[in-house]
Design an enzyme around this catalytic site. Structure first.
Site, PDB file in Angstrom:
ATOM      1  N   HIS A  62       0.816  -1.214   0.000  1.00 49.35           N
ATOM      2  CA  HIS A  62       0.000   0.000   0.000  1.00 49.35           C
ATOM      3  C   HIS A  62       0.849   1.263   0.000  1.00 49.35           C
ATOM      4  O   HIS A  62       2.002   1.255   0.415  1.00 49.35           O
ATOM      5  CB  HIS A  62      -0.910   0.014   1.240  1.00 49.35           C
ATOM      6  CG  HIS A  62      -1.850  -1.144   1.290  1.00 49.35           C
ATOM      7  ND1 HIS A  62      -2.331  -1.641   2.473  1.00 49.35           N
ATOM      8  CD2 HIS A  62      -2.394  -1.908   0.314  1.00 49.35           C
ATOM      9  CE1 HIS A  62      -3.150  -2.659   2.222  1.00 49.35           C
ATOM     10  NE2 HIS A  62      -3.195  -2.843   0.916  1.00 49.35           N
ATOM     11  N   LYS A  72       5.583   6.166   7.891  1.00 53.56           N
ATOM     12  CA  LYS A  72       4.944   5.317   8.896  1.00 53.56           C
ATOM     13  C   LYS A  72       5.977   4.823   9.893  1.00 53.56           C
ATOM     14  O   LYS A  72       7.127   4.553   9.536  1.00 53.56           O
ATOM     15  CB  LYS A  72       4.298   4.092   8.241  1.00 53.56           C
ATOM     16  CG  LYS A  72       3.171   4.410   7.292  1.00 53.56           C
ATOM     17  CD  LYS A  72       2.636   3.139   6.655  1.00 53.56           C
ATOM     18  CE  LYS A  72       1.500   3.449   5.690  1.00 53.56           C
ATOM     19  NZ  LYS A  72       1.018   2.207   5.037  1.00 53.56           N
ATOM     20  N   TYR A 132       0.462   1.396  13.840  1.00 53.99           N
ATOM     21  CA  TYR A 132       1.388   2.281  13.140  1.00 53.99           C
ATOM     22  C   TYR A 132       0.919   3.724  13.138  1.00 53.99           C
ATOM     23  O   TYR A 132      -0.255   4.031  13.093  1.00 53.99           O
ATOM     24  CB  TYR A 132       1.688   1.788  11.736  1.00 53.99           C
ATOM     25  CG  TYR A 132       0.516   1.562  10.817  1.00 53.99           C
ATOM     26  CD1 TYR A 132       0.198   2.479   9.836  1.00 53.99           C
ATOM     27  CD2 TYR A 132      -0.245   0.404  10.905  1.00 53.99           C
ATOM     28  CE1 TYR A 132      -0.850   2.257   8.969  1.00 53.99           C
ATOM     29  CE2 TYR A 132      -1.297   0.165  10.049  1.00 53.99           C
ATOM     30  CZ  TYR A 132      -1.592   1.101   9.083  1.00 53.99           C
ATOM     31  OH  TYR A 132      -2.652   0.889   8.231  1.00 53.99           O
ATOM     32  N   ASP A 170      -6.339  -5.876  -2.815  1.00 53.47           N
ATOM     33  CA  ASP A 170      -4.938  -6.245  -3.005  1.00 53.47           C
ATOM     34  C   ASP A 170      -4.768  -7.266  -4.133  1.00 53.47           C
ATOM     35  O   ASP A 170      -3.796  -7.216  -4.879  1.00 53.47           O
ATOM     36  CB  ASP A 170      -4.348  -6.778  -1.706  1.00 53.47           C
ATOM     37  CG  ASP A 170      -4.173  -5.683  -0.656  1.00 53.47           C
ATOM     38  OD1 ASP A 170      -4.292  -4.482  -1.000  1.00 53.47           O
ATOM     39  OD2 ASP A 170      -3.925  -6.027   0.513  1.00 53.47           O
TER      40      ASP A 170
END
Length: 188
Positions: A62, A72, A132, A170
């Site tokens: 992603h 991140k 995250y 995905d």
């Protein structure tokens, strides 16, 4: 806090200290001042949590495109994951290269991934929880994905031959060699 650079410029493995006693441990998992001393100078604006119930789940690869690109800081709160970052900054000497790091509740390691990288993970245990921090807010218009099993990337997802469980999004993502990265490398 221990830190380890990787072969990908800007991607850093962090290992906060754990203070143990008979009750368990205490760990300061984020401290802006300490992070700055190891090159992680980011203002995070959003925290995310993901729970994957089944071992062999793959989420990713992603990204959020500019102007909403996200750095991140990823850690595992329960179970274990194989966390992957892929450099997709056009002009970078490591464009298309990837690293993988095992993050687990037990090892307490974290992975800092700057903007300009794809991110994904596979679960090494049932009930794996990923936590995250993100440097920009989620934007549906900037959301994107690249196929996790793109042959041009050759990522080892540590699945040991198991068929991965993936989302429809995905599974339908473009392969890396058919995708045009919106990210540009800039000299530090």
């Amino acid at each position: 806090m221990k830190s380890e650079t990787t072969k990908l410029d800007g991607v850093v493995i962090l290992e906060p200290a754990r203070h143990r006693d008979p009750r368990g441990f205490f760990s300061e998992v984020w401290n802006r001042d300490r992070a700055r001393t190891v090159g992680v100078d980011v203002d995070f604006v959003q925290d995310n949590q993901s729970l994957s119930l089944q071992k062999g789940t793959v989420r990713g690869l992603h990204y959020q495109a500019p102007p909403h690109a996200q750095a991140k800081l990823v850690r595992c709160g329960r179970g274990a994951v194989w966390d992957v970052a892929v450099d997709v900054r056009k002009g970078s000497t490591t464009f298309g290269a990837w690293i993988g790091v095992e993050l687990s509740a037990e090892n307490g390691r974290q992975l800092f991934i700057p903007a300009g990288f794809l991110h994904g993970f596979s679960t090494l245990t049932d009930e794996a929880e990923l936590l995250y921090k993100c440097s920009d807010f989620y934007s549906p218009a900037a959301d994107g994905a690249v196929r996790f099993d793109s042959p041009a990337l050759g990522i080892d997802w540590k699945l040991d031959g198991a068929t991965p469980l993936v989302s429809d999004k995905d599974a339908a993502a473009l392969a890396f060699d058919g995708w045009d990265s919106p990210f540009e490398w800039t000299a530090p």
